[in-house]
Every structure is written in structure tokens, then in C-alpha cells.
Design an enzyme around this catalytic site. Sequence first.
Site, mmCIF file in Angstrom:
data_model
loop_
_atom_site.group_PDB
_atom_site.id
_atom_site.type_symbol
_atom_site.label_atom_id
_atom_site.label_comp_id
_atom_site.label_asym_id
_atom_site.label_seq_id
_atom_site.Cartn_x
_atom_site.Cartn_y
_atom_site.Cartn_z
ATOM 1 N N HIS A 576 0.826 -1.204 0.000
ATOM 2 C CA HIS A 576 0.000 0.000 0.000
ATOM 3 C C HIS A 576 0.864 1.259 0.000
ATOM 4 O O HIS A 576 0.867 2.024 -0.960
ATOM 5 C CB HIS A 576 -0.945 -0.005 1.205
ATOM 6 C CG HIS A 576 -1.849 1.176 1.261
ATOM 7 N ND1 HIS A 576 -2.354 1.682 2.425
ATOM 8 C CD2 HIS A 576 -2.342 1.981 0.283
ATOM 9 C CE1 HIS A 576 -3.123 2.733 2.176
ATOM 10 N NE2 HIS A 576 -3.124 2.942 0.888
ATOM 11 N N HIS A 581 1.608 4.848 -2.821
ATOM 12 C CA HIS A 581 1.808 6.226 -2.342
ATOM 13 C C HIS A 581 3.222 6.741 -2.598
ATOM 14 O O HIS A 581 3.417 7.761 -3.260
ATOM 15 C CB HIS A 581 1.504 6.298 -0.843
ATOM 16 C CG HIS A 581 0.059 6.251 -0.504
ATOM 17 N ND1 HIS A 581 -0.682 7.373 -0.207
ATOM 18 C CD2 HIS A 581 -0.806 5.204 -0.419
ATOM 19 C CE1 HIS A 581 -1.926 7.028 0.060
ATOM 20 N NE2 HIS A 581 -2.032 5.713 -0.062
ATOM 21 N N HIS A 768 -4.324 1.002 -6.465
ATOM 22 C CA HIS A 768 -4.550 1.588 -5.147
ATOM 23 C C HIS A 768 -5.948 1.275 -4.644
ATOM 24 O O HIS A 768 -6.139 0.976 -3.456
ATOM 25 C CB HIS A 768 -4.335 3.106 -5.183
ATOM 26 C CG HIS A 768 -4.537 3.748 -3.842
ATOM 27 N ND1 HIS A 768 -5.690 4.426 -3.507
ATOM 28 C CD2 HIS A 768 -3.739 3.787 -2.742
ATOM 29 C CE1 HIS A 768 -5.593 4.866 -2.272
ATOM 30 N NE2 HIS A 768 -4.426 4.497 -1.780
ATOM 31 N N ASN A 772 -6.677 -0.595 -1.033
ATOM 32 C CA ASN A 772 -6.984 0.425 -0.031
ATOM 33 C C ASN A 772 -8.412 0.352 0.498
ATOM 34 O O ASN A 772 -8.631 0.329 1.701
ATOM 35 C CB ASN A 772 -6.727 1.826 -0.587
ATOM 36 C CG ASN A 772 -7.039 2.898 0.435
ATOM 37 O OD1 ASN A 772 -6.312 3.081 1.413
ATOM 38 N ND2 ASN A 772 -8.149 3.605 0.251
ATOM 39 N N ILE A 918 -6.486 9.162 -0.788
ATOM 40 C CA ILE A 918 -6.712 8.876 0.633
ATOM 41 C C ILE A 918 -5.719 7.815 1.063
ATOM 42 O O ILE A 918 -5.176 7.077 0.231
ATOM 43 C CB ILE A 918 -8.156 8.423 0.909
ATOM 44 C CG1 ILE A 918 -8.463 8.364 2.407
ATOM 45 C CG2 ILE A 918 -8.393 7.061 0.262
ATOM 46 C CD1 ILE A 918 -8.405 9.681 3.102
#
Length: 918
Positions: A576, A581, A768, A772, A918
Site C-alpha cells: 500500500h 503512495h 490503489h 486500499n 486517501i
Amino acid sequence: MFIASPVKTNLYGVGLVRSPAFPVLPRRLQHRVPLSRQVRAVISREEKAVDQEDEKSINRSVVYSSSPAFPWQRSKYTGTKTVMAVVKIRRKMREKLTERLGHQFELLMKAVGQGMLVQLVSEDIDPETGSGRRSLETPVLGLPKARNDPRNLEFTATFTVPTDFGKPGAILVTNLLSSEICLSEIIIRDGSDTILFPGNTWIHSRNENPEGRIIFRSQPCLPSQTPAGIKELREKDLRSVRGNGKGERKPHERIYDYDVYNDLGDPRKKDRVRPILGGPERPYPRRCRSGRTLVSRDPPCESRGKDKDEFYVPRDEEFEDIKRDTFTAGRLKALFHNLVPSIAAALSNLDIPFTCFSDIDKLYKCDIVLRPTEPKDTGLGGFFGSFVDGILNVGETLLKYDTPAVIKSDRFAWLRDNEFGRQALAGVNPVNIELLKELPIRSKLDPDMYGPQESALTEEVIAKEVLHYGMTLEQAFEEKRLFLLDYHDMLLPFVDKINSLKEDPRKTYASRTIFFYSKAGALRPLAIELSLPPTPDNDNKFVYVHGHDATTHWMWKLAKAHVCSNDAGVHQLVNHWLRTHASMEPYIIATNRQLSTMHPVYKLLHPHMRYTLEINARARKSLINGGGIIESCFTPGKYSMELSSAAYKSMWRFDMEGLPADLVRRGMAEEDASEECGVKLVIEDYPYAADGLLIWKAIKNLVESYVKHFYSDPKSIASDFELQAWWDEIKNKGHYDKKDEPWWPKLNTTQDLSEILTNMIWIASGQHAAINFGQYPFGGYVPNRPTLLRKLIPQENDPEYEMFMRNPQYSFLSSLPTQLQATKVMAVQETLSTHSADEEYLIDLKENQRRWFQDEEVVKYFSKFSEELEEVEKKINKRNKDKKLKNRTGAGMPPYELLLPTSPHGVTGRGIPNSISI
């Protein structure tokens, strides 16, 4: 240049001279025109509209000229035309009283032309200056009009220009107010032509940023196609966002630069010292530089500021009001969620473990799992006691969680082996399972430090378990029915350090799990190996199988919990955070530094960069930082980011981050040119991969069409110096520690570019979303995915073994995170799984991109893409109703919806946003 009637004003320290509305005659007196009258403008060879305060020679009431002021005056007069401008300013959704008063004053200033100046730049060259023909700065006038869009206010400006001025290619915007302005767009109407200048950018006061902002027209163009009149501005705009790598960044700035992760710890506090990530010892992707003051020189660590301080991100990357409110609401909810266990922990001077499953059930507000609870009485008495009692009895609505999807219809699904296996294919972390190709499994770690490389999961052990399914080991290998979840090499170097933690102690192993895919279509765990670092007299490799007696059954349950704990940590820190990110951040920085907003690749990537720098900065502030939530609540503790760095060093490769390549690398797919995405799945009922390939194919089709449209000349890729600089910077600055790796793709052809862009868009959107938005639906029930365990599995000679034999349920529950740790993680998972009301989804890309393009052919590409995703959604819904697909359908089983393109806002377990927001 466009200039207005001759009036000099002074507001907020700004001087403005309005030049003649018509050609100046020698020694002819020009009269002042009231501000309320319509602005008329003409071309001037002068390059500046603003007088400096020291220009004493200019008369404040009159303007004289002894010679023609404009080039076109010295030749045959060509006539004039009227050009209209509509300027849209985004209004703030929420304002304090002082801001409202200030807003009313600013509206007045805008109405009288004292709020904003605009200056048009032609695509044509002015022969006198050798650069684009410009106007002098012209004020935007009029009372605002809301029209049908409540978020924007409209103002207007009117220009009178020569008929041969040429097509406007850029607009320079200056903000004369004391506060920032969010410019949505400017629409120029020139006769029958309408030209869009998309903004979506914050423009700060001239006091903070003396340079005007450059806004280019919507039509994309390659550097070689840039009209001569705006070529200099294109280069200037890029230089302005790169900065010089010095000084602390200010909130109003729009500077993109690189730095290492030197802001996670605080060397002034002994328990907050953390190593810098980024460099030969601990390689890592680079982050956006903020330049805060160093609090130590060795190592050079940045100050983290005060708790209320936000980490710098370029202003246009910050959350908008709706998103900020959603995030703030999540934090407020988290506060209330943690209030009860926090107070209880404070009162008892210790954190509270779960003692029975009903303790966990009481966290949720679903009637299925809740019974009315007795009013809580602390017995403290007095005002404080009444206050605490009131807090503890505040009720379900505020303090209870929604029931996670994994137990919503079947409370006991998490206990079953087939659900444990199903989540490896259709859970929140379906990206680590791989095909087992041979036995014994061998470690790549140094045997002198970590013991024998051969796994304790021997052929004998696995053959015995496979036999239960009526199959030999040879048959299982031949039919590709054995699969592996291997965290051994990633975790073993950290196990001793993690198990030695004194603050918030936790215990872990390095784990391997072997699965069998049955003919009935179920993936079931066969055996688990849990390893500790070896001692002189023991390899410390423990093997667990399902078994049939009570003791073995509970041992098996504890072994699965340790695998889930490891899986949760690897999911959060590697798959993740690192692979989406952190890896995406350098792409965003390079895109803004090296690609003009006019560049077609910039325009393609722009929706996929939204909010990512902001959410990453917030994560460094309170999530992945020293003492943050990840450290306190996940297995690796203070070594979390070191583990993430080790994973980057050993496994991250750009060329393997695309879905088909990753599936082939893990043996979960085979290359097959006859298949749509060039691969065929080994397990057809692999929901993440099967649905993901549909999304991948749609993205790939869009990108290929788009790239071919703008790069029709085969040589145009290599000759595009902005594009080449962009790719070079990603490799050599953004991922500096990997810059010499041989696997980086070349960028010479349209195919090369298409593959690179497809990878990036997939990572930001589908990948993602898949890892997520299932965090709360799967992790919200603590026993299903404990983020850490506090005890090792007791062996027969351990003191705790007797307690385990007397009460195995208590041993299991007391191994789970404490109530405070669990509710902290649940609150974060719920926030991270939430779609905000202003979410922009992949399926709506045609609407988001419509304002960027006036090329109908390009608009068609995005429309077709949205239509493809609509069909994808129908296919996924159909698959979720197919009873033959056991990993999607079954009694009480939630369908696999993480890659459904659409979603309402909230915690939905579905929906693919454009970006990592997010």
C-alpha cells in the site's frame, strides 16, 4: 499589450497606470475615465502595465506622448475588435466571520477593478519585442454572477484590440487582494471563437508572489509545436515551479523539488530517533521537499514543527474544502472511537485486552452482534466522575463502528480455512500469493546469520497434506495447484528486533504458508511455517498443519493469526504505502517540474495526481512517523519504515509494477499472445487479477490511442525534450537509489511511452483502489486481520502452555491487539476506506478531461474509455452472481467489488478513484 483607460490607482501597495484606450496623438491630452465604465484595451509595445512607485515623471492626471506609442500606429491602421473574457473564481465552501467580512470587501474590490489584473499574450510574435504580443494588465470588473454553478463566481473583462492581434495563447493573472484566489478558468470569446484557459489553481496575493501567474489555453501541444509567441512563457513557467533547492517552502508557493525521508523521527527525543530513508544503506523513493529547519546535522533531520503545523505541499496539491471536511470528520470520529478505551486505560493504568469475543462484538452497532449493554459506572463520583460516566454511556451512534463486510452476514466466516485462502485471492491484499514451483523452498538470506536456507516445509509434510485431496505431490505440481505466501526473507532480519521492543511489546515470526487449490475451486491452507532466528542448538522453525484434535486446532488458529498479522504489516508498509503512495510521488513531482501544463502527457496524468502529495504529507505527519499509528499498531513497530525500505531495495522494479508483468512474475499468469492482455491466469477464479485485467485493458486502450494521436511522427518521442527530461528525472532523481538498475524501460517509441503511462495510471487508480478501500471491510474485525500479536505460540515447555491448555480462547484473544490498539487501527482503516463527496472516479474521466481538451477526437477517446468501464462494471456484477466462481459467491460471502468502477461516497468497499486521494 491590452491596456485600460488612463487611471492610476494604488491598492495594497500596487500602482496601476491605465494607458490610452485609443491611439495616442502627439501632445494630445487624455482624460481620466471612471472605474465603473467598461474596460477598453489596445495593443502597446510597452511590456509592463504597473508603474513603480519611484516613477515620478508620470503625471497622475494626464498622459502625454510625443511619438506614436504603438507599432501598429506607425503603419496603416488595421482597425479594432472587441474581445470578451469571462473569469470564473471558485468561492470557499466554508468561511469564518472575519473571512466573510473580508470576502465582501474583496467582492467590492473586484467589482471596481481592484481585485485582479489580466494580461493577454498572443501566439504571434511582436516584431518590435521579438516575443509574444502582449496587453498591459487589465482589471477584471463587475459584480459577480453565480450562474448555475454554486461553486464559482463569474466576472468579466472587455478588450478592444487590433484585428490582427492574433489568437491569445496565454493569460497572465495578478492578484491584487491580500488573500488568495482560486481561479477556475477563463473563457475568451473572440468573435465566433471560444478559447478555454483552464486554471484550477490558487493565485496568491501579489504581496506574497510578485510574479503574475501564467495560464495557458486548453489545447495541448508538444514543445516543438508551441506557438512562437508563448514559447518563452512555457519555459518560464516550468522554471518557476522547480525552485533552487534552498530555503524553507512557504504555504503559498508552488515549488516541486525532491528530498529524502528525513522528517519521520525527532533526534531530540530518544524514543523518536529514526533513520533517514533514501541513500545507499536504506534506499527509498524521494518525497516532495519542504526545507524545514534541521534539528540535527548528523543525521540531517528536519524539524517536524508543532502538532498543529501542516507539512508543506504545493498549494494546488492541497485538499479542497469538501475533502478536508471529510478527513477532519474522520479524525473527529477516530477521537470518539478511542475515547472509551483511552479513559478506561487511564483509569486502570494499563491498556485493556479483549477477554471474550463479546468484547469485540460490542464495538459494532449492528443488531446481529450486539446485545444491550449495562450502563457503565466508574464509581468516581463528583463532576469528573459524572463527566466520565457520561462519556462512557454516550451511546452506540457516536462510539460504535459499522459492522465490517467480512462478518456482516456470517460472523464465523473468518474462522474457516477456505475464507483464509479466499482472502489471499480476493481480500484487501491479494498481491503476494505466488505459484509454488518446487520443494524445498530455499531462502536467499545469509545462512551464517539466519541458519539453514531450506524450509521446514518438506516434501514429506506437503505430500501428506495433499494426499487428503486424493492427489500426489507430483500431480499437484503438474496441475499447478500449489501456491505460496512467503514473508520469510522479508521479515526474518527484523524478528529479533521486533520481539525485543519494550514499549507496546509485540511478538512475531517470519512466515511461509502453502496453499492447495482444489478441484472444487477453493484455495485452502495446507501448512504454515513460523520461524525465529536460529540459536546454536535450534533452527527455530515451527510447522503447523490443520489437524483434528482440539489442541492442534487451536495451534492452527494461532498460526493463521500470525500469518494474518504479517500479511497486514506487509500490505500496509509495502504494497500500500511503498508501491502506490511513495512510488507515485516522484512521478508527480517530475511531471510538474518537467512537463508544461500544455504538454499532452501532463494533461493525461493530471487527474491521476490529485491529492496524492497532500495525503502523503499527512501520512508522514501522523501515520508512518516515529511513534505514529503504524508503529504503535502494526507488527514491525519502530522498524516499520526500515522494513519498507528493505522491501524497496530487494523487490521494487518499475517494469514489474504493471498488472500483467506482476502476475507473470508471481507465476499467477502465463504469457499468452492470444489473450486480450497477453496473459492467461493460472487460477481463473482470481477476482483481483480477473477484474484488474479488465481495468488494465481499458486504461491501455485509452493510453495507446492518446499517445498515437499526439505522437504521429515516430521520431517525435525521442525529440520531445520535455518528455525525455521527465523520464530522466524520474529515474535519476525521483528513484535515485535505483537509477543504475538495468530494468528501467527505454523511452524511444510510442509503445514505450504507452507502457510507462499505463503503469502509472494503473498504480494511481486500479491498484490503489484494490488494496486500499477494503481495509475496513476486511480489517475492521480484529480477529480476521490482527495488525499485531502480543504473544508467541506457546510450546510445551513454556510457562504459558498450561494456561493455553486450560483456556485456549483466552490465549487467542489476549494475543490480539489491545482494545486501544485495535480501535486506533479501526478508526484509521475506516477513514482510509472512505470515499469523500468530491471524489473523482476513473469512470468519469471524460467529464474531468472535457475542460482540458477542445479536440473532439481526444474527447472521443475518453468517452470510449468511460463506455468500456461501464461494460467492465456489468461484467464484474455478472461474475459476482456466477455460482461456479467460489471466491465470489457463497452463503454469507461478500462479493468482490473492490474493482467496481463506481461508488457512492462513504465506506463502500468499491469504486476506483482517478488518483491516490486517501
